[in-house]
Write a protein that holds these residues in place. Structure first.
Motif, PDB file in Angstrom:
ATOM      1  N   SER A 177     -25.905  42.679 -64.257  1.00 51.75           N
ATOM      2  CA  SER A 177     -25.629  43.739 -65.220  1.00 51.75           C
ATOM      3  C   SER A 177     -24.629  44.727 -64.617  1.00 51.75           C
ATOM      4  CB  SER A 177     -26.928  44.471 -65.558  1.00 51.75           C
ATOM      5  OG  SER A 177     -26.657  45.684 -66.221  1.00 51.75           O
ATOM      6  N   GLY A 178     -23.687  45.161 -65.429  1.00 52.06           N
ATOM      7  CA  GLY A 178     -22.776  46.199 -64.984  1.00 52.06           C
ATOM      8  C   GLY A 178     -23.527  47.476 -64.618  1.00 52.06           C
ATOM      9  N   LEU A 179     -24.675  47.698 -65.256  1.00 50.96           N
ATOM     10  CA  LEU A 179     -25.486  48.865 -64.919  1.00 50.96           C
ATOM     11  C   LEU A 179     -26.009  48.765 -63.489  1.00 50.96           C
ATOM     12  CD1 LEU A 179     -27.490  49.407 -68.217  1.00 50.96           C
ATOM     13  CD2 LEU A 179     -25.582  50.775 -67.347  1.00 50.96           C
ATOM     14  N   GLU A 180     -26.365  47.555 -63.044  1.00 51.25           N
ATOM     15  CA  GLU A 180     -26.794  47.372 -61.651  1.00 51.25           C
ATOM     16  C   GLU A 180     -25.668  47.753 -60.696  1.00 51.25           C
ATOM     17  OE1 GLU A 180     -28.319  43.469 -60.621  1.00 51.25           O
ATOM     18  OE2 GLU A 180     -29.152  43.276 -62.635  1.00 51.25           O
ATOM     19  N   LEU A 181     -24.463  47.280 -61.015  1.00 49.19           N
ATOM     20  CA  LEU A 181     -23.304  47.625 -60.191  1.00 49.19           C
ATOM     21  C   LEU A 181     -23.127  49.134 -60.115  1.00 49.19           C
ATOM     22  CD1 LEU A 181     -20.433  45.198 -61.237  1.00 49.19           C
ATOM     23  CD2 LEU A 181     -21.458  45.419 -58.994  1.00 49.19           C
ATOM     24  N   LEU A 182     -23.140  49.763 -61.269  1.00 49.76           N
ATOM     25  CA  LEU A 182     -22.937  51.202 -61.339  1.00 49.76           C
ATOM     26  C   LEU A 182     -24.006  51.944 -60.536  1.00 49.76           C
ATOM     27  CD1 LEU A 182     -21.560  53.719 -62.438  1.00 49.76           C
ATOM     28  CD2 LEU A 182     -22.873  53.418 -64.559  1.00 49.76           C
ATOM     29  N   ARG A 183     -25.257  51.557 -60.709  1.00 49.33           N
ATOM     30  CA  ARG A 183     -26.339  52.219 -59.957  1.00 49.33           C
ATOM     31  C   ARG A 183     -26.153  52.028 -58.450  1.00 49.33           C
ATOM     32  NH1 ARG A 183     -29.888  49.972 -64.379  1.00 49.33           N
ATOM     33  NH2 ARG A 183     -30.281  51.754 -65.745  1.00 49.33           N
ATOM     34  N   ASP A 184     -25.764  50.817 -58.045  1.00 53.63           N
ATOM     35  CA  ASP A 184     -25.525  50.555 -56.615  1.00 53.63           C
ATOM     36  C   ASP A 184     -24.409  51.446 -56.084  1.00 53.63           C
ATOM     37  OD1 ASP A 184     -27.491  48.620 -56.626  1.00 53.63           O
ATOM     38  OD2 ASP A 184     -26.086  46.925 -56.605  1.00 53.63           O
ATOM     39  N   TRP A 185     -23.308  51.519 -56.827  1.00 54.27           N
ATOM     40  CA  TRP A 185     -22.177  52.339 -56.382  1.00 54.27           C
ATOM     41  C   TRP A 185     -22.599  53.801 -56.254  1.00 54.27           C
ATOM     42  CZ3 TRP A 185     -18.522  49.755 -60.434  1.00 54.27           C
ATOM     43  CH2 TRP A 185     -18.104  48.505 -59.944  1.00 54.27           C
ATOM     44  N   ARG A 186     -23.286  54.313 -57.253  1.00 49.71           N
ATOM     45  CA  ARG A 186     -23.712  55.713 -57.219  1.00 49.71           C
ATOM     46  C   ARG A 186     -24.696  55.953 -56.077  1.00 49.71           C
ATOM     47  NH1 ARG A 186     -19.421  56.465 -59.730  1.00 49.71           N
ATOM     48  NH2 ARG A 186     -19.407  57.167 -61.891  1.00 49.71           N
ATOM     49  N   ALA A 187     -25.619  55.018 -55.847  1.00 45.50           N
ATOM     50  CA  ALA A 187     -26.595  55.159 -54.761  1.00 45.50           C
ATOM     51  C   ALA A 187     -25.908  55.180 -53.397  1.00 45.50           C
ATOM     52  CB  ALA A 187     -27.610  54.022 -54.814  1.00 45.50           C
ATOM     53  N   ASN A 188     -24.748  54.534 -53.307  1.00 42.99           N
ATOM     54  CA  ASN A 188     -23.983  54.516 -52.052  1.00 42.99           C
ATOM     55  C   ASN A 188     -22.956  55.639 -51.975  1.00 42.99           C
ATOM     56  OD1 ASN A 188     -25.225  52.276 -50.782  1.00 42.99           O
ATOM     57  ND2 ASN A 188     -24.143  50.916 -52.188  1.00 42.99           N
ATOM     58  N   GLY A 189     -23.013  56.571 -52.915  1.00 50.23           N
ATOM     59  CA  GLY A 189     -22.148  57.740 -52.863  1.00 50.23           C
ATOM     60  C   GLY A 189     -20.784  57.580 -53.509  1.00 50.23           C
ATOM     61  N   ASP A 190     -20.527  56.443 -54.131  1.00 50.92           N
ATOM     62  CA  ASP A 190     -19.229  56.224 -54.786  1.00 50.92           C
ATOM     63  C   ASP A 190     -19.198  57.005 -56.095  1.00 50.92           C
ATOM     64  OD1 ASP A 190     -17.001  55.276 -56.213  1.00 50.92           O
ATOM     65  OD2 ASP A 190     -17.177  53.271 -55.362  1.00 50.92           O
ATOM     66  N   GLN A 191     -18.298  57.958 -56.191  1.00 52.45           N
ATOM     67  CA  GLN A 191     -18.185  58.801 -57.379  1.00 52.45           C
ATOM     68  C   GLN A 191     -16.938  58.488 -58.217  1.00 52.45           C
ATOM     69  OE1 GLN A 191     -20.602  60.882 -58.552  1.00 52.45           O
ATOM     70  NE2 GLN A 191     -21.733  59.818 -56.945  1.00 52.45           N
ATOM     71  N   THR A 192     -16.387  57.295 -58.038  1.00 45.85           N
ATOM     72  CA  THR A 192     -15.248  56.872 -58.852  1.00 45.85           C
ATOM     73  C   THR A 192     -15.622  56.964 -60.328  1.00 45.85           C
ATOM     74  OG1 THR A 192     -14.579  55.331 -57.117  1.00 45.85           O
ATOM     75  CG2 THR A 192     -13.663  54.949 -59.318  1.00 45.85           C
ATOM     76  N   SER A 193     -14.703  57.443 -61.143  1.00 45.78           N
ATOM     77  CA  SER A 193     -14.956  57.522 -62.580  1.00 45.78           C
ATOM     78  C   SER A 193     -15.174  56.128 -63.145  1.00 45.78           C
ATOM     79  CB  SER A 193     -13.774  58.181 -63.289  1.00 45.78           C
ATOM     80  OG  SER A 193     -13.647  59.514 -62.879  1.00 45.78           O
ATOM     81  N   VAL A 194     -16.230  55.993 -63.965  1.00 44.26           N
ATOM     82  CA  VAL A 194     -16.575  54.705 -64.568  1.00 44.26           C
ATOM     83  C   VAL A 194     -16.745  54.890 -66.070  1.00 44.26           C
ATOM     84  CG1 VAL A 194     -18.293  52.855 -64.710  1.00 44.26           C
ATOM     85  CG2 VAL A 194     -17.718  53.859 -62.483  1.00 44.26           C
ATOM     86  N   ILE A 195     -16.041  54.064 -66.820  1.00 50.86           N
ATOM     87  CA  ILE A 195     -16.216  54.004 -68.271  1.00 50.86           C
ATOM     88  C   ILE A 195     -16.829  52.650 -68.581  1.00 50.86           C
ATOM     89  CG2 ILE A 195     -15.086  53.997 -70.525  1.00 50.86           C
ATOM     90  CD1 ILE A 195     -12.881  55.750 -69.280  1.00 50.86           C
ATOM     91  N   LEU A 196     -17.999  52.662 -69.231  1.00 47.47           N
ATOM     92  CA  LEU A 196     -18.651  51.421 -69.616  1.00 47.47           C
ATOM     93  C   LEU A 196     -18.032  50.898 -70.905  1.00 47.47           C
ATOM     94  CD1 LEU A 196     -22.371  52.380 -68.897  1.00 47.47           C
ATOM     95  CD2 LEU A 196     -20.887  50.902 -67.526  1.00 47.47           C
TER      96      LEU A 196
END
Length: 105
Positions: A59-78
């Motif tokens: 799921s793209g949501l899994e990716l997004l959660r992983d990135w955010r949990a690792n401190g990645d604050q890149t802008s994301v548009i779903l």
């Protein structure tokens, strides 16, 4: 140079989006799976990620959660066909900056 990561499993849609976004001062890197997206993010920094939720391997949501949990604050548009209000709430709570439902123009 602005760098965009486009994570979309529909090849025809990805080509159309990339064509619309590609410009002199902007480059688009395409990924069709979550695994490809993970490798791209590990290899370089992006200014924006356009992320499909429904990918073939995760799921793209899994990716997004992983990135955010690792401190990645890149802008994301779903980008997604999931058009229920609760889907949007879940996406934004996961850390997305915006949520666009397909089809779009």
């Amino acid at each position: 140079m602005e760098r965009i990561l486009l994570v979309e499993d529909d090849a025809a849609l990805a080509r159309g989006i990339a064509l619309a976004l590609d410009a002199h001062e902007r480059t688009v890197t395409a990924a069709q799976t979550a695994a490809e997206a993970r490798r791209a993010v590990a290899a370089e920094r992006f200014d924006l990620v356009l992320l499909d939720i429904n990918l073939p391997d995760a799921s793209g949501l899994e990716l997004l959660r992983d990135w955010r949990a690792n401190g990645d604050q890149t802008s994301v548009i779903l980008l997604t066909a999931n058009d229920m209000e609760m889907d949007e709430v879940v996406g934004l709570e996961a850390g997305a900056n915006d949520y666009i439902t397909k089809p779009f123009s």
